[in-house]
Design a protein around this motif. Structure first.
Motif, PDB file in Angstrom:
ATOM      1  N   GLU A  79      -1.565  21.885   8.493  1.00  0.00           N
ATOM      2  CA  GLU A  79      -0.252  21.239   8.628  1.00  0.00           C
ATOM      3  C   GLU A  79      -0.322  19.769   8.197  1.00  0.00           C
ATOM      4  OE1 GLU A  79       2.698  22.405   9.429  1.00  0.00           O
ATOM      5  OE2 GLU A  79       2.095  24.473   9.814  1.00  0.00           O
ATOM      6  N   SER A  80      -0.746  19.594   6.965  1.00  0.00           N
ATOM      7  CA  SER A  80      -0.898  18.231   6.454  1.00  0.00           C
ATOM      8  C   SER A  80      -0.261  18.097   5.079  1.00  0.00           C
ATOM      9  CB  SER A  80      -2.385  17.858   6.374  1.00  0.00           C
ATOM     10  OG  SER A  80      -3.041  18.684   5.425  1.00  0.00           O
ATOM     11  N   PHE A  81       0.006  16.855   4.697  1.00  0.00           N
ATOM     12  CA  PHE A  81       0.393  16.536   3.334  1.00  0.00           C
ATOM     13  C   PHE A  81      -0.833  16.020   2.598  1.00  0.00           C
ATOM     14  CE2 PHE A  81       4.645  15.741   5.361  1.00  0.00           C
ATOM     15  CZ  PHE A  81       5.287  16.798   4.749  1.00  0.00           C
ATOM     16  N   ASP A 111       1.883  20.106  -0.020  1.00  0.00           N
ATOM     17  CA  ASP A 111       2.014  20.536   1.372  1.00  0.00           C
ATOM     18  C   ASP A 111       1.010  21.650   1.608  1.00  0.00           C
ATOM     19  OD1 ASP A 111       2.811  21.786   3.743  1.00  0.00           O
ATOM     20  OD2 ASP A 111       4.928  21.381   3.415  1.00  0.00           O
ATOM     21  N   SER A 113       1.050  23.941   3.539  1.00  0.00           N
ATOM     22  CA  SER A 113       1.706  25.195   3.918  1.00  0.00           C
ATOM     23  C   SER A 113       2.364  25.897   2.739  1.00  0.00           C
ATOM     24  CB  SER A 113       2.768  24.927   4.995  1.00  0.00           C
ATOM     25  OG  SER A 113       2.215  24.283   6.114  1.00  0.00           O
ATOM     26  N   LYS A 136       1.345  16.021   8.924  1.00  0.00           N
ATOM     27  CA  LYS A 136       2.791  15.987   8.685  1.00  0.00           C
ATOM     28  C   LYS A 136       3.528  15.192   9.758  1.00  0.00           C
ATOM     29  CE  LYS A 136       2.992  20.454   6.318  1.00  0.00           C
ATOM     30  NZ  LYS A 136       3.548  21.817   6.373  1.00  0.00           N
ATOM     31  N   HIS A 143      12.326  17.320   7.231  1.00  0.00           N
ATOM     32  CA  HIS A 143      11.553  18.378   6.594  1.00  0.00           C
ATOM     33  C   HIS A 143      12.133  18.774   5.243  1.00  0.00           C
ATOM     34  CE1 HIS A 143       8.865  21.824   6.330  1.00  0.00           C
ATOM     35  NE2 HIS A 143       9.922  22.584   6.031  1.00  0.00           N
ATOM     36  N   MET A 146      11.169  16.282   2.540  1.00  0.00           N
ATOM     37  CA  MET A 146       9.798  16.424   2.063  1.00  0.00           C
ATOM     38  C   MET A 146       9.646  17.670   1.202  1.00  0.00           C
ATOM     39  SD  MET A 146       8.663  13.656   3.047  1.00  0.00           S
ATOM     40  CE  MET A 146       6.995  13.867   2.414  1.00  0.00           C
ATOM     41  N   ASP A 147      10.437  18.700   1.473  1.00  0.00           N
ATOM     42  CA  ASP A 147      10.431  19.881   0.612  1.00  0.00           C
ATOM     43  C   ASP A 147      10.810  19.498  -0.815  1.00  0.00           C
ATOM     44  OD1 ASP A 147       9.545  21.788   2.346  1.00  0.00           O
ATOM     45  OD2 ASP A 147      11.520  22.602   2.829  1.00  0.00           O
TER      46      ASP A 147
END
Length: 328
Positions: A79-81, A111, A113, A136, A143, A146-147
């Protein structure tokens, strides 16, 4: 000096180096599928600087392609950028059916994820860059915002981007004047710079005239369709999902066009199949293979659609087209 770990593949026998690098990158970032033409004797060097919850890693390595796949995401997701900044060389990325190429001092966000494939290359010379891993939760941005940033790049040659690149390159060049306790403080500065950069970029996008944003989106959708005509699952629903819009909004975007989204996709597929059927170099390729190549997995559906568009079945069209090519 800051808390720092150093990894060199040269410390290992040649046959073990690439596997070691795969394990190291997996621990630094997330599990990845790695490929390289230099895998038999891989040369790479990495430093990992601990900045509290943030980690920064200057790296030098031979050309490399890494893939973050759905299977690997299910296996482990920190769960990180990940922020990648090439210093010498380019990043070629493929994600959500898009392809991008960015050179030195461009700041690109990924991302953990979401699936992505990135090739880091500098020809025959070593690639050099800086990676940053940020949880994140530390970037207090919406959210969905960032997407929109995923896979996109921001220029690091001016404005806030230049401040960020200068900060990380100077920090990477010399950590001798810092104490370990400075690490979290520097991590906070780095997160603040990243947040400011992404907020600035998103704000700039929002102030574009609506007509410009709409034209850009339609252009992206058309390019997406052209790249994926072979996929029988290419539908208005899948197109809308890939661009984070509703299906109804997708249809509204095409209201000013001469045909619906579905009709346009069908016409594009039929035009390409028509071209292949008329190509003497493909005369030995079965018609059903050409149909499947352009998104028609069922031969009967292709024949019906083709006859409706061109007035005769594919077999007859091919015969006439090849005969005319022979005469000419």
């Amino acid at each position: 000096m800051l808390c720092e770990a150093v990894f060199r593949t040269e410390d290992l026998p040649g046959a073990d180096r690439f596997d070691f690098w795969r394990e190291q990158v997996g621990r630094t970032h997330a599990p990845l599928d790695l490929r390289s033409e230099y895998a038999a004797d891989y040369r790479a060097h990495q430093r990992v600087l601990a900045l509290g919850a943030v980690h920064m890693w200057p790296t030098t390595h031979q050309s490399l392609t890494y893939r973050r796949t759905p299977r690997l995401i299910r296996q482990s997701d920190p769960e990180s950028f990940h922020i990648g900044i090439p210093l010498k060389g380019t990043n070629r990325s493929a994600f959500d059916d898009q392809k991008e190429v960015y050179g030195a001092h461009y700041i690109q966000l990924f991302d953990s994820s979401r699936p992505v494939e990135v090739t880091c290359s500098n020809g025959a010379e070593p690639f050099q860059g800086i990676g940053i891993e940020v949880p994140k939760a530390l970037l207090h941005l919406p959210h969905d915002s960032m997407d929109r940033m995923f896979g996109q790049a921001v220029c690091g040659s001016d404005g806030i981007g230049a401040l960020l690149v200068q900060f990380v390159t100077r920090l990477a060049a010399d950590t001798s004047s810092y104490q370990p306790c400075d690490g979290p403080r520097l991590g906070t500065v780095l997160v603040d710079l990243l947040s400011a950069l992404f907020e600035h970029t998103l704000d700039a996008d929002r102030v574009l005239p609506p007509e410009t944003r709409t034209r850009t989106l339609v252009h992206r959708i058309r390019a997406h369709v052209q790249r994926n005509l072979h996929d029988p699952q290419l539908t208005p629903v899948s197109i809308a999902a890939a661009h984070h819009i509703s299906t109804s909004y997708l249809h509204r975007l095409f209201q000013g066009e001469d045909e619906t989204v579905a009709a346009w996709i069908r016409r594009q597929r039929l035009e390409r199949a028509c071209r292949d059927l008329a190509d003497p170099a493909m005369c030995a390729t079965p018609i059903h293979s050409i149909a499947a190549r352009w998104g028609f997995p069922r031969a009967a559906d292709f024949t019906r659609a083709f006859r409706g568009a061109y007035g005769l079945p594919p077999k007859d069209f091919r015969r006439q087209a090849l005969r005319a090519a022979t005469v000419n």
